[in-house]
Design an enzyme around this catalytic site. Sequence first.
Site, short mmCIF file in Angstrom:
data_model
loop_
_atom_site.label_atom_id
_atom_site.label_comp_id
_atom_site.label_asym_id
_atom_site.label_seq_id
_atom_site.Cartn_x
_atom_site.Cartn_y
_atom_site.Cartn_z
CG ASN A 284 -18.63 31.42 144.67
OD1 ASN A 284 -18.29 32.52 145.09
ND2 ASN A 284 -17.89 30.33 144.79
CD GLU B 224 8.18 41.68 142.05
OE1 GLU B 224 7.54 42.54 142.71
OE2 GLU B 224 8.25 40.48 142.39
CG ASP C 136 3.16 44.21 145.11
OD1 ASP C 136 2.33 43.74 145.90
OD2 ASP C 136 4.04 43.54 144.54
CG ASP D 6 -15.25 33.13 141.46
OD1 ASP D 6 -15.52 33.54 140.31
OD2 ASP D 6 -16.08 33.11 142.39
CG ASP E 244 -17.98 36.32 144.76
OD1 ASP E 244 -17.84 35.14 144.38
OD2 ASP E 244 -18.63 36.65 145.76
#
Length: 565
Positions: A23, A256, A332, A29, A21
């Site tokens: 921010n 996939e 996953d 991000d 991150d």
Amino acid sequence: MNPKWWKESVVYQIYPISFMDSNGDGIGDLRGIMSKLDYLQNLGIDVIWVCPIYKSPNHDNGYDISDYCDIMKEFGTMDDFDRLLQEMHLRGMKLMMDLVLNHTSHEHPWFIESRSSKDNPKRDYYIWRKGKNGGPPNNWESYFSGSVWELDPQTDEYYLHLYSKFQPDLNWDNPVVIDKLHEMVQWWLKKGIDGFRFDAVAHIVKTEGFPDALNPGGTQTVRAYDMFSNLANVHTLLQNLHDQVLYFYDIMTVGETSGLGPEQALDYVGDGRRELNMTFQFEHMFLDAASAGSGKWDVVPWSLLELKKIISNWQTVLHNRGWNANYLCNHDQPRSVSRFGNDLFYRIPSAKMLATFTHMLEGTPYIYQGEEIGMTNIAFDSIDDYRDVETLNYYEEKRSKGLPEAEIMGAIHKKSRDNARTPMQWDDGDEGGFTTGVPWIKVNSNYMEINAANAVKDPDSIYNYYKKLIELRKKHKVIVYGDYKLLLPEDTEIYVYTRTLEDQQLLVILNFFEREPVFELPPEITPGTLELLISNYTPQKEENLSYLKLRPYEARVYLRRLYSV
């Protein structure tokens, strides 16, 4: 051996919401990814696979796309994306996008129009059917529990969703939909990206007529899964995508495609098939499921013999005919060291052993973020701390059936997708260095010990072991292209295989457990011909290579020359 750059690459998967991150809003991000490119370059990564970053209401962490050609505002802007792609290319790294072609978000403009009326021009962009006998059109079950059909009161018809009700399936029988998806794929390629991971691509075709499954969640051939997975027309559609769009770019593609074996996989990746470069197979991901029909939550101990059988089958069938994608963890799946290793007493050696296993197989190795520092599963005490829609649906379903809370949470601790989705642990500062704010999901409390800052500076760390594995792969072609042969197929503790290319042979010895079994060198191999390339333990002095007593989770790779040239 048909050399290709994507065969010789090592891929690193980023789950952007949990990576870094920039921010302080608690959400990873694009600028956060950019800030860590040097870390990945130092590791030796060639390709970065970024999970979906498109505009999305985020019901399934970006796999519900509302605009294919825009960026989710939480992740940044298209300018941020363009800069990220440029910075990757400046460092000699490539970008593989994660693209969902099976479904969109229910907030996609196409679906908003499609559901507005039965005569809307975009009605047929999705799959709509009338109900039957006062209920859904058939008895197919969703991946996320319940029916695949959702009744839309506005038109009194059902739309199909293999995943959540917020992810309506596109209608690939509509040529207009196909053309628009082709245009979108080409739009990204023209921006300069280097490949795609096609999510759920095996499901884009459904059985004509949508008949009932006789055993919806079971193991018979008429189960619902077989009604919408790996059907013949999938290959026609992928070949058209290849011939009309993908062929004109030097890119990497991986699909996939669950529910198939290596012979079926050749229909996707076989030389000359004009479809995909490789697929993700899932057979080894069900090793710890009680049965094929019980689902992933019913966990049992896995078998090394079964792992050998599965991996060896894929290695031998695809050799010189297709290409493998080798992985033990992704967004996953549970953390590999918690699932296949020992994350308590032997976390470091077992994580290194598992890395050796995947990187010495034939095929492209995939590293999931945090795997290179040995990140572990999470065990939140409360369901309120979980965010994964599949996990939350499972919890509600089992509670409604009266299952004990402890039993449900025990399964979630082992198999929840959130195990892999807790924030990347960068340092021992607040929130593991992931954010200066409140993270969207809690950071694993072991970040004080397990973090990238510690790993980078420790020459004996898991991170630096991965770095050496990648360096060896770039140095020795036998690691990339060598023929695989399994040794000791009935040994329940040691996994041994060779890789042979021309006059070079690798001998890979892996102890998958904490016991200390003895490995006897085959008579055709002379100890004096062996050069140790890498090991996760310091070799013992004056050891007898003919009769090795392996330490817990020990891994060794030897190189030998077969003859003089």
